[in-house]
Design a protein around this motif. Structure first.
Motif, mmCIF file in Angstrom:
data_model
loop_
_atom_site.group_PDB
_atom_site.id
_atom_site.type_symbol
_atom_site.label_atom_id
_atom_site.label_comp_id
_atom_site.label_asym_id
_atom_site.label_seq_id
_atom_site.Cartn_x
_atom_site.Cartn_y
_atom_site.Cartn_z
ATOM 1 N N GLN A 158 0.823 -1.207 0.000
ATOM 2 C CA GLN A 158 0.000 0.000 0.000
ATOM 3 C C GLN A 158 0.859 1.260 0.000
ATOM 4 O O GLN A 158 0.545 2.244 -0.664
ATOM 5 N N ILE A 159 1.957 1.229 0.752
ATOM 6 C CA ILE A 159 2.784 2.426 0.923
ATOM 7 C C ILE A 159 3.747 2.631 -0.247
ATOM 8 O O ILE A 159 3.918 3.750 -0.739
ATOM 9 N N ALA A 160 4.404 1.532 -0.683
ATOM 10 C CA ALA A 160 5.432 1.657 -1.738
ATOM 11 C C ALA A 160 5.357 0.451 -2.669
ATOM 12 O O ALA A 160 6.234 -0.421 -2.634
ATOM 13 N N PRO A 161 4.328 0.368 -3.520
ATOM 14 C CA PRO A 161 4.147 -0.811 -4.374
ATOM 15 C C PRO A 161 5.302 -1.080 -5.334
ATOM 16 O O PRO A 161 5.588 -2.228 -5.657
ATOM 17 N N GLY A 162 5.994 -0.035 -5.770
ATOM 18 C CA GLY A 162 7.065 -0.216 -6.737
ATOM 19 C C GLY A 162 8.337 -0.798 -6.151
ATOM 20 O O GLY A 162 9.157 -1.370 -6.884
ATOM 21 N N GLN A 163 8.519 -0.658 -4.838
ATOM 22 C CA GLN A 163 9.746 -1.144 -4.188
ATOM 23 C C GLN A 163 9.465 -2.253 -3.166
ATOM 24 O O GLN A 163 10.292 -2.531 -2.296
ATOM 25 N N LYS A 164 8.307 -2.908 -3.259
ATOM 26 C CA LYS A 164 7.863 -3.815 -2.195
ATOM 27 C C LYS A 164 8.833 -4.994 -1.977
ATOM 28 O O LYS A 164 9.124 -5.349 -0.824
ATOM 29 N N VAL A 165 9.344 -5.598 -3.056
ATOM 30 C CA VAL A 165 10.238 -6.750 -2.895
ATOM 31 C C VAL A 165 11.525 -6.331 -2.188
ATOM 32 O O VAL A 165 12.009 -7.009 -1.265
ATOM 33 N N GLN A 166 12.088 -5.189 -2.600
ATOM 34 C CA GLN A 166 13.333 -4.712 -1.994
ATOM 35 C C GLN A 166 13.126 -4.306 -0.529
ATOM 36 O O GLN A 166 14.000 -4.537 0.311
ATOM 37 N N SER A 191 -5.027 -13.540 5.896
ATOM 38 C CA SER A 191 -5.474 -13.454 4.503
ATOM 39 C C SER A 191 -6.831 -12.768 4.372
ATOM 40 O O SER A 191 -7.171 -12.246 3.315
ATOM 41 N N HIS A 192 -7.607 -12.762 5.445
ATOM 42 C CA HIS A 192 -8.913 -12.099 5.414
ATOM 43 C C HIS A 192 -8.811 -10.596 5.669
ATOM 44 O O HIS A 192 -9.827 -9.886 5.611
ATOM 45 N N TYR A 193 -7.591 -10.120 5.971
ATOM 46 C CA TYR A 193 -7.430 -8.694 6.307
ATOM 47 C C TYR A 193 -6.388 -8.012 5.421
ATOM 48 O O TYR A 193 -5.827 -6.985 5.807
ATOM 49 N N ILE A 194 -6.158 -8.589 4.224
ATOM 50 C CA ILE A 194 -5.170 -8.003 3.317
ATOM 51 C C ILE A 194 -5.536 -6.568 2.942
ATOM 52 O O ILE A 194 -4.668 -5.702 2.792
ATOM 53 N N THR A 195 -6.818 -6.293 2.809
ATOM 54 C CA THR A 195 -7.266 -4.931 2.472
ATOM 55 C C THR A 195 -7.673 -4.131 3.706
ATOM 56 O O THR A 195 -8.124 -2.993 3.587
ATOM 57 N N ASN A 196 -7.528 -4.711 4.894
ATOM 58 C CA ASN A 196 -7.858 -4.015 6.143
ATOM 59 C C ASN A 196 -6.831 -4.424 7.195
ATOM 60 O O ASN A 196 -7.148 -5.097 8.176
ATOM 61 N N VAL A 197 -5.590 -4.017 6.948
ATOM 62 C CA VAL A 197 -4.438 -4.492 7.722
ATOM 63 C C VAL A 197 -4.578 -4.191 9.213
ATOM 64 O O VAL A 197 -4.308 -5.056 10.059
ATOM 65 N N ASN A 198 -5.013 -3.007 9.566
ATOM 66 C CA ASN A 198 -5.074 -2.627 10.982
ATOM 67 C C ASN A 198 -6.019 -3.516 11.782
ATOM 68 O O ASN A 198 -5.712 -3.914 12.916
ATOM 69 N N SER A 199 -7.163 -3.855 11.210
ATOM 70 C CA SER A 199 -8.109 -4.732 11.915
ATOM 71 C C SER A 199 -7.472 -6.098 12.168
ATOM 72 O O SER A 199 -7.651 -6.695 13.235
ATOM 73 N N GLY A 200 -6.729 -6.596 11.179
ATOM 74 C CA GLY A 200 -6.040 -7.866 11.361
ATOM 75 C C GLY A 200 -5.033 -7.814 12.494
ATOM 76 O O GLY A 200 -4.922 -8.765 13.288
ATOM 77 N N ILE A 201 -4.292 -6.725 12.588
ATOM 78 C CA ILE A 201 -3.306 -6.582 13.673
ATOM 79 C C ILE A 201 -3.993 -6.561 15.031
ATOM 80 O O ILE A 201 -3.519 -7.193 15.992
ATOM 81 N N TYR A 202 -5.130 -5.876 15.140
ATOM 82 C CA TYR A 202 -5.859 -5.838 16.413
ATOM 83 C C TYR A 202 -6.344 -7.228 16.817
ATOM 84 O O TYR A 202 -6.305 -7.603 18.004
#
Length: 413
Positions: free
Chosen positions: A46-54, A169-180
């Motif tokens: 989400q933050i840096a899609p172009g450099q995600k692997v690095q 995997s159910h929170y890929i588009t809602n990362v914060n909820s998954g962390i909670y």
């Protein structure tokens, strides 16, 4: 806990110890793997899609360095702790609180430098739990039941990876909820684990004062005693875990970039793969420890498991389609189940000094932390050079070398 110790002296199996280790392990492992393998890459995307692997590789490198230092120091301090709550519990509890703080701030971070700082601090906090928890096996498991108690740890290891991925995997588009969700999970399981183990007061325990070379050795890698088998176990484990996390560290990107699936399809296939890993892993973890106790075959079981993992991780090179990841999940799940169920018993057997159990077991199990980092680093280099397909045979070769190292161990049958 006193009643359980009396039961062990009468020959009864120490179930509370086994289930305490299982719950305590799940308390840190499921949240860590769920965030590390899925939610953290999703946030980076989400933050840096172009450099995600690095960026994933950079995070892994920094985490490896921090985890190495933290694991040795915190394990050694745990070995030398005296308190009314025992030598391990204070560190595990402090680690739980510290990781929860890091998880909370991870939900607030919106920059790559912020993620790097947060994840570095998280590694320090996490290793307060990792090294002391596994030392319960050396501290409390009777020798005749060591393989079976190790199997509880193995079952936890095999539940942790797929369950963490399934939840995440159910929170890929809602990362914060998954962390909670993972934060709540960690609190419940860690506290239940500590209550079951019930590590009592050790305030009267004498701890020798350290001076000069003794002080250095207490906080460093073992250099005296029978260390050859110890280091063969360390590097054999490192190669096994690295091969596993070459796949796990990039599993989301394997589905989306190597297999060209949509995010929705990737989520579905991650869930299916995780369920296969869970069923195969737990099934083989349950039988591994009792088999080791019955046939005294620790070394052979670990080596065969490593070979099976090598075959499994190489399969996705055959075809960029989800079925290859499902075959990988079946083979590697069975391999991880058998491996993890007997691995800790092997590690305890090759310890050069039982008085530094947490520190030395922490070093062996540092291979877990380093492998989770080293694998993605190697994968990143290969992906950048030749694409995804070559990471799979590379992982297979690493496993074959690891199996060879395990077979060279002399102290264990």
């Amino acid at each position: 806990m006193k009643n359980e110790q009396q039961a062990v002296q009468k020959g009864k199996f120490p179930y509370r110890l086994g289930f305490g280790i299982l719950f305590g392990l799940l308390g840190w492992l499921v949240p860590y793997l769920g965030v590390n393998s899925t939610l953290l890459p999703a946030k980076i995307q989400q933050i840096a899609p172009g450099q995600k692997v690095q960026i994933v590789a950079l995070l892994a490198t920094i985490a490896m360095i921090v985890a190495t230092i933290a694991n040795i120091i915190e394990g050694a301090l745990s070995d030398r702790t005296t308190s009314r709550w025992g030598k391990r519990n204070p560190w595990i509890f402090l680690g739980m609180i510290s990781t929860l703080v890091c998880f909370y701030f991870l939900t607030k971070v919106t920059t790559v430098p912020g993620i790097i700082i947060n994840w570095s601090l998280f590694q320090v906090a996490l290793n307060m739990m990792v090294a002391p928890l596994v030392a319960f096996i050396a501290d409390k498991a009777p020798k005749k039941y060591r393989g079976s108690i190790s199997a509880f740890y193995g079952v936890g290891m095999n539940i942790g990876t797929p369950v963490g991925t399934m939840i995440a995997s159910h929170y890929i588009t809602n990362v914060n909820s998954g962390i909670y969700i993972f934060m709540v999970f960690e609190i419940i399981f860690t506290i239940v684990g500590l209550l079951l183990v019930g590590d009592g007061s050790n305030k009267g325990e004498k701890v020798e004062k350290l001076h000069g070379s003794e002080l250095i050795e207490a906080f460093s890698f073992p250099i005296h005693g029978d260390i050859k088998d110890f280091y063969l176990a360390v590097f054999g484990k490192l190669l096994f875990v690295s091969a596993q996390f070459i796949i796990t560290g990039y599993q989301l990107y394997i589905f989306t970039d190597y297999m060209n699936l949509s995010s929705a399809s990737a989520t579905h296939n991650l869930s299916v793969m995780s369920m296969i890993l869970l069923v195969a892993g737990v099934s083989f973890a349950i039988i591994g420890g009792p088999l080791a106790d019955k046939f005294h075959s620790l070394k052979l079981l670990v080596a065969l498991s490593t070979v099976a993992m090598g075959i499994g991780v190489a399969i996705p090179a055959l075809d960029p389609a989800p079925w290859t990841m499902f075959v990988y999940a079946g083979l590697s799940g069975a391999a991880m189940g058998m491996y993890n169920s007997v691995d800790q018993a092997l590690n305890v057997t090759v310890l050069p000094n039982p008085n530094s159990a947490a520190k030395d077991l922490g070093i062996v199990n540092l291979a877990n932390s380093l492998g989770q980092v080293f694998g993605p680093i190697m994968a990143s280099l290969v992906i950048g050079f030749s694409g995804y397909r070559m990471i799979f045979p590379m992982a297979g070769i690493m496993c074959l070398v690891g199996a060879g190292l395990i077979l060279m161990i002399k102290k264990v049958h």
